[in-house]
Write an enzyme that holds these catalytic residues in place. Structure first.
Site, PDB file in Angstrom:
ATOM      1  N   GLY A  82       0.491  -1.007   0.099  1.00  0.00           N
ATOM      2  CA  GLY A  82       0.237   0.197   0.105  1.00  0.00           C
ATOM      3  C   GLY A  82       0.880   1.425  -0.059  1.00  0.00           C
ATOM      4  O   GLY A  82       1.624   1.093   0.645  1.00  0.00           O
ATOM      5  N   CYS A  83       0.867   2.729  -0.834  1.00  0.00           N
ATOM      6  CA  CYS A  83       1.331   3.846  -0.457  1.00  0.00           C
ATOM      7  C   CYS A  83       1.229   3.368   0.098  1.00  0.00           C
ATOM      8  O   CYS A  83       2.726   4.458   0.646  1.00  0.00           O
ATOM      9  CB  CYS A  83       0.850   4.204  -1.486  1.00  0.00           C
ATOM     10  N   ASN A  84       0.392   4.233   1.608  1.00  0.00           N
ATOM     11  CA  ASN A  84       0.660   4.689   2.626  1.00  0.00           C
ATOM     12  C   ASN A  84       1.487   3.903   3.286  1.00  0.00           C
ATOM     13  O   ASN A  84       3.062   4.143   4.402  1.00  0.00           O
ATOM     14  CB  ASN A  84      -0.387   5.208   3.789  1.00  0.00           C
ATOM     15  N   ALA A 111       5.584   4.198   2.637  1.00  0.00           N
ATOM     16  CA  ALA A 111       6.064   5.784   2.630  1.00  0.00           C
ATOM     17  C   ALA A 111       6.308   5.538   4.359  1.00  0.00           C
ATOM     18  O   ALA A 111       7.665   5.170   4.866  1.00  0.00           O
ATOM     19  CB  ALA A 111       5.081   7.048   2.746  1.00  0.00           C
TER      20      ALA A 111
END
Length: 348
Positions: free
Chosen positions: A150-152, A155
């Site tokens: 997932g993108c979050n 990060a």
């Protein structure tokens, strides 16, 4: 000879970004694009920016239309990948940009997603540092089924995993607040994503630990060596179309001097083509990663509070999704890892 590629969910944001990047890949040839409600239309009608592929016709997303390709990229809603992948054979490399195969713990899937659990695939975050001294990259070599993070989760994981593996931060009191672009919510029509609702406002969502990337982040930080990982994670929707700026903090571990902190990130990312530690005293801007497969990280020590502060910028559609998918596919196939992937962002 080029490898044939099918992209499922080609009419969405993630699918469109996959196609944009694949168009520049010298070894991949997109031959099939699929969609649901947009099936039957030309790709150029729903993704008008993709001029080089405008004449491809979107077809229904079925195991039959995806079969026979060397590589299948799935950019489907959560819960939709499992039924499709169950019908694909072992010949193709299948890369899932959805959540269906990310979580190793079935109980986490039940708690945060629900529905049938499709099982965990090889996790597609090459730069994830692991407790034993290796990286997730080693596990991707030769993989035939890959789950894109997932993108979050990308990060926050890239921000904190080096410090956890090196033992310079504790994993039991992590706080992460993320400014997230609206494309992370997908392309569906929603009143809360209308321009007039978003412009001039920042809106927190999934407050109180309910965001579905929570268990994924804890899973990753545990793989980096964290024990009893606890985290307060709050995403905030901000009026930009793409990008994430993640501020993540953790307690400085006992006996660690502030001067010794930075070396953990320097060691972890010194030779990484896409994850770059910024000079001391500087922090990234989300716009500096727009269109690029890069993660830019700033690290500081708040001595007054005894915490390490990291600020990480990624493009949620590139390093957070499509770029990670292609990067992982390159590794799995034995191609140069950076092939077809940009490191330069778009400005202004």
């Amino acid at each position: 000879m080029s490898l044939t590629v099918a992209v499922a969910g080609a009419s969405g944001y993630a699918g469109g970004e996959l196609l944009r990047l694949l168009a520049a890949h010298p070894e991949f040839e997109v031959t099939t694009v699929t969609a649901h409600s947009n099936a039957g239309q030309k790709l150029g009608t729903v993704q008008p920016h993709l001029r080089s592929m405008a004449d491809l016709t979107l077809v229904e997303t079925t195991p039959e239309t995806l079969a026979g390709h060397d590589i299948v990229f799935l950019a489907l809603p959560h819960g939709a990948s499992g039924p499709v992948t169950a019908g694909l054979g072992d010949d193709a490399l299948v890369v899932d940009c959805g959540a269906d195969h990310r979580l190793e713990d079935e109980a986490d899937w039940a708690a945060y997603y629900g529905g049938d659990y499709a099982g965990a695939w090889t996790y597609g975050l090459p730069e994830l540092v692991l407790d034993g001294g290796s990286t997730q990259r080693d596990k991707l070599v030769g993989a035939r089924r890959i789950a894109v993070p997932g993108c979050n989760a990308t990060a926050v994981t890239l921000a904190l995993a080096p410090g956890i593996r090196a033992g310079v931060i504790d994993a039991d009191d992590i706080v992460a607040v993320l400014a997230v672009g609206t494309s992370g919510a997908g392309k569906s029509l929603r009143a809360d994503l209308l321009y007039s609702e978003q412009t001039g406002s920042a809106v927190p969502y999934a407050v109180g630990g309910s965001h579905r990337h929570n268990p994924e982040i804890r899973q990753n930080l545990g793989a980096a060596g964290g024990t009893d990982v606890t985290m307060s994670f709050t995403p905030v929707l901000v009026p930009m179309s793409r990008g994430i700026l993640a501020t993540a903090t953790a307690k400085l571990a006992g006996g660690i001097r502030p001067a010794d902190v930075r070396s953990a990130w320097e060691l972890a990312y010194a030779n990484e083509p896409f994850v770059h530690l910024l000079p001391e005293g500087t922090s990234p801007r989300s716009g500096d990663t727009t269109g690029a497969n890069t993660a830019l990280i700033g690290v500081a020590v708040d001595e007054a509070s005894g915490r390490v502060v990291t600020v990480t910028a990624i493009d949620n559609l590139v390093k957070g999704t499509a770029g990670a998918a292609i990067q992982s596919a390159n590794i799995a196939l034995g191609l140069p890892e950076a092939m077809g992937l940009p490191v330069d962002g778009v400005a202004p």
